[in-house]
Scaffold this active site. Structure first.
Site, PDB file in Angstrom:
ATOM      1  N   CYS A   1      28.094 -14.519   0.404  1.00  0.00           N
ATOM      2  CA  CYS A   1      27.801 -15.628  -0.518  1.00  0.00           C
ATOM      3  C   CYS A   1      28.945 -16.625  -0.626  1.00  0.00           C
ATOM      4  O   CYS A   1      28.862 -17.555  -1.435  1.00  0.00           O
ATOM      5  CB  CYS A   1      27.448 -15.082  -1.896  1.00  0.00           C
ATOM      6  SG  CYS A   1      28.833 -14.248  -2.714  1.00  0.00           S
TER       7      CYS A   1
ATOM      8  N   CYS B   1      46.522 -10.552   2.181  1.00  0.00           N
ATOM      9  CA  CYS B   1      46.299 -11.607   1.203  1.00  0.00           C
ATOM     10  C   CYS B   1      45.316 -11.154   0.137  1.00  0.00           C
ATOM     11  O   CYS B   1      44.306 -10.525   0.430  1.00  0.00           O
ATOM     12  CB  CYS B   1      45.779 -12.857   1.906  1.00  0.00           C
ATOM     13  SG  CYS B   1      45.498 -14.229   0.785  1.00  0.00           S
TER      14      CYS B   1
ATOM     15  N   CYS C   1      39.925 -12.820  -6.626  1.00  0.00           N
ATOM     16  CA  CYS C   1      41.218 -12.158  -6.452  1.00  0.00           C
ATOM     17  C   CYS C   1      40.999 -10.660  -6.280  1.00  0.00           C
ATOM     18  O   CYS C   1      40.301 -10.029  -7.074  1.00  0.00           O
ATOM     19  CB  CYS C   1      42.108 -12.440  -7.663  1.00  0.00           C
ATOM     20  SG  CYS C   1      43.690 -11.551  -7.619  1.00  0.00           S
TER      21      CYS C   1
ATOM     22  N   CYS D   1      -7.903  39.550  26.584  1.00  0.00           N
ATOM     23  CA  CYS D   1      -7.694  38.426  25.679  1.00  0.00           C
ATOM     24  C   CYS D   1      -7.136  38.887  24.342  1.00  0.00           C
ATOM     25  O   CYS D   1      -6.276  38.216  23.760  1.00  0.00           O
ATOM     26  CB  CYS D   1      -9.002  37.665  25.479  1.00  0.00           C
ATOM     27  SG  CYS D   1      -9.535  36.722  26.932  1.00  0.00           S
TER      28      CYS D   1
END
Length: 569
Positions: free
Chosen positions: A373, A365, A378, A206
């Site tokens: 929201c 665009c 722009c 062991c």
């Protein structure tokens, strides 16, 4: 009372060397002095040795002066580090009067700090021994041990003063010892058992499995007892005995102790290359304050191709000259960080003026509508779309304050990103070129073979190609880190001079790389060799100028930064 340290002048016999020599010469016992060597009583002209008769034998070789960008260091193999450890262990063992294995445990507990260990040990020996896992903690004595108890085996007749007739007693047979059962494997047939100073006994099998697992899998150099809650540390002889013939694990255990010693000493650093066991000693770079003026690039001394070079002052496992460790760490963190992703988002997206949601334009665009929201604005001036009237596809509100502020913030973010990408792309380009050095080596070897076939050059004579490739790789590593340094340099004359040296080095490296990629012809073989050799020498000189000037700038305090750098506050 006399002692071993008492003495008198009468007990001492004085020896006069000059007097004996003179008397010996008078008696003819000494031979005449050699020519060119002074003797007692000779003329002053003969007092000096005739150095010309020895020629160059007494001229010591001149040691090359260390350059300003180099740091003094000493490579140490593992055996040399083990000698340093043995010296410390022997020192502590002699002071405390303990065996070397115990001294080693004490030093490992105090991280090999001898001064601190001596102070703590002299203050409280028992506390330090318990904390280091050498001695078990004291157990409280049972109440019966507080004093002798009165015997309860006296008969009533004895108490009354009468005597009782003695009876013959036969000794009871000794009980048969039961076989010991190991509390780990519960095997009572194990032939051998052993224990530490804590008296927790286990079988050898062991112990062997436990210690091997601790060393191999967990990398432990301080192996505690297997008993639950026990703090006793196994000594080195115990570990060696438990491992038996497993020499590989024992060597690994010693290597772990060496690594612990090196990690606890600020003057030492382990080579980070895989499977390398060399250590470097560099006291000049042991303090943080020293790392603001030097770049401690060191080599471990191992025989390897390429050599094992790394930075002693930080965790960057490469040569990051000419930039100091603090700036190099900041640059690598910036490259790994997600902050530049945020800069990209700021440069390619905009935020809704109402709910601050991030929006990316996906059409031509300029009339934008926030999906969250439903705010209409722009894209050009970021103003409300309701103020644009019927001008659906053109913006005539550039002078609006809200739009101007939004555009200014967008431009600053884009400028910051472009500046970062300017330095990063060039840094990454030289890094990628350095990584492709293996490919370049393979191409160079093929060219060297072709040169031997198509010309009268020998293998030694074609080595100029390999030396040129080595120089290109080294200079690209320098150029790579110059862009990291330039990113943080404050604008001014010093930065312009730095970038001039950077430009000259980069141009020379590119010219040499182009020569290495040029085709080989038998007609221009000698011309190519001369060009490559000359250009390689020039590149090496430009690289040295770059490193020398930057290193002197750190020593003179010429460099200023546009951000806060550790050590320059």
């Amino acid at each position: 009372m006399s002692s071993d340290y008492d003495y008198s002048d009468e007990d001492v016999d004085y020896y006069d060397e000059d007097e004996d020599m003179l008397s010996a010469q008078e008696n003819g016992e000494y031979p005449p002095p050699l020519q060119g060597v002074s003797s007692p009583g000779s003329d002053s002209s003969d007092d000096e040795m005739d150095m010309d008769t020895f020629g160059e034998d007494f001229k010591l070789p001149q040691r090359a002066a260390r350059k300003s960008y180099e740091v003094e260091h000493e490579p140490l193999p593992q055996s040399a580090v083990e000698k340093l450890m043995a010296t410390d262990v022997e020192h502590i063992s002699g002071i405390f009067g303990v065996d070397p294995s115990t001294a080693s445990l004490l030093l490992r507990y105090m991280n090999w700090n001898k001064e601190r260990l001596i102070e703590k040990y002299m203050d409280n020996v028992f506390a330090v021994s318990v904390a280091a896992g050498i001695s078990p903690p004291s157990k409280s004595l049972p109440s019966s041990a507080a004093g002798p108890e009165r015997s309860q085996g006296v008969s009533s007749s004895a108490r009354s003063g009468g005597l009782r007739r003695p009876t013959r007693q036969t000794p009871a047979p000794a009980p048969k010892p039961e076989p010991f059962m190991c509390p780990i494997c519960y095997d009572d047939s194990q032939p051998a058992f052993t224990t530490l100073s804590c008296d927790h006994t286990f079988c050898i099998g062991c112990w062997n499995a436990y210690i091997t697992s601790k060393i191999r899998e967990e990398g432990e150099q301080a192996i505690r007892c297997m008993a639950e809650g026990c703090g006793i540390i196994a000594t080195d002889p115990f570990v060696h005995s438990a491992l038996g013939d497993d020499n590989a694990t024992w060597e690994r255990f010693n290597e772990l102790i060496v690594r612990h010693f090196v990690g606890s000493n600020p003057n030492l650093k382990y080579c980070p290359y895989p499977s390398c066991t060399y250590t470097v000693s560099c006291p000049a770079a042991a303090s943080k304050s020293a790392l603001t003026t030097i770049v401690p690039t060191v080599a471990c001394g191992a025989i390897a191709t390429p050599p094992h070079k790394f930075c002693f002052g930080c965790t960057i496992e490469s040569d990051h000259r000419p930039v100091i460790c603090g700036v190099a760490r900041m640059w690598l963190k910036k490259c790994r960080d997600d902050s530049e992703t945020a800069n990209w988002i700021k440069s390619n997206t905009k935020e809704c003026g109402k709910c601050q949601s991030t929006i990316e334009k996906n059409g031509g665009c300029n009339h934008m509508t926030c999906k969250k929201c439903k705010h209409e604005f722009c894209w050009v001036c970021m103003g409300p779309w309701s103020e644009h009237g019927t001008a659906w596809y053109s913006c005539n509100r550039y002078d609006e304050k809200a739009g101007v502020d939004a555009r200014d913030a967008q431009s600053k973010s884009r400028a910051s990103l472009e500046r970062y990408l300017h330095y990063y792309n060039r840094w990454a380009n030289h890094e990628q070129s350095a990584k492709l050095s293996v490919e370049l080596y393979n191409k160079t070897e093929k060219k060297m073979e072709e040169m031997q076939i198509t010309s009268d050059l020998t293998w030694i004579e074609v080595q100029f190609m390999k030396r040129a490739v080595d120089e290109v790789e080294k200079c690209r590593m320098t150029l790579k880190w110059t862009y990291a340094m330039a990113y943080y340099l404050e604008k001014g004359n010093q930065k312009e001079l730095f970038e001039d040296n950077q430009r000259d080095l980069e141009q020379a490296v590119e010219d040499l790389s182009e020569l290495l990629e040029s085709p080989l012809d038998a007609e221009n073989m000698l011309t190519l060799r001369q060009k490559v050799t000359d250009k390689a020498v020039y590149v090496a000189k430009r690289n040295e100028i770059m490193l020398e000037d930057t290193a002197k700038g750190f020593l003179e305090g010429r460099w200023t930064w546009n951000v806060s750098v550790e050590g320059f506050d």
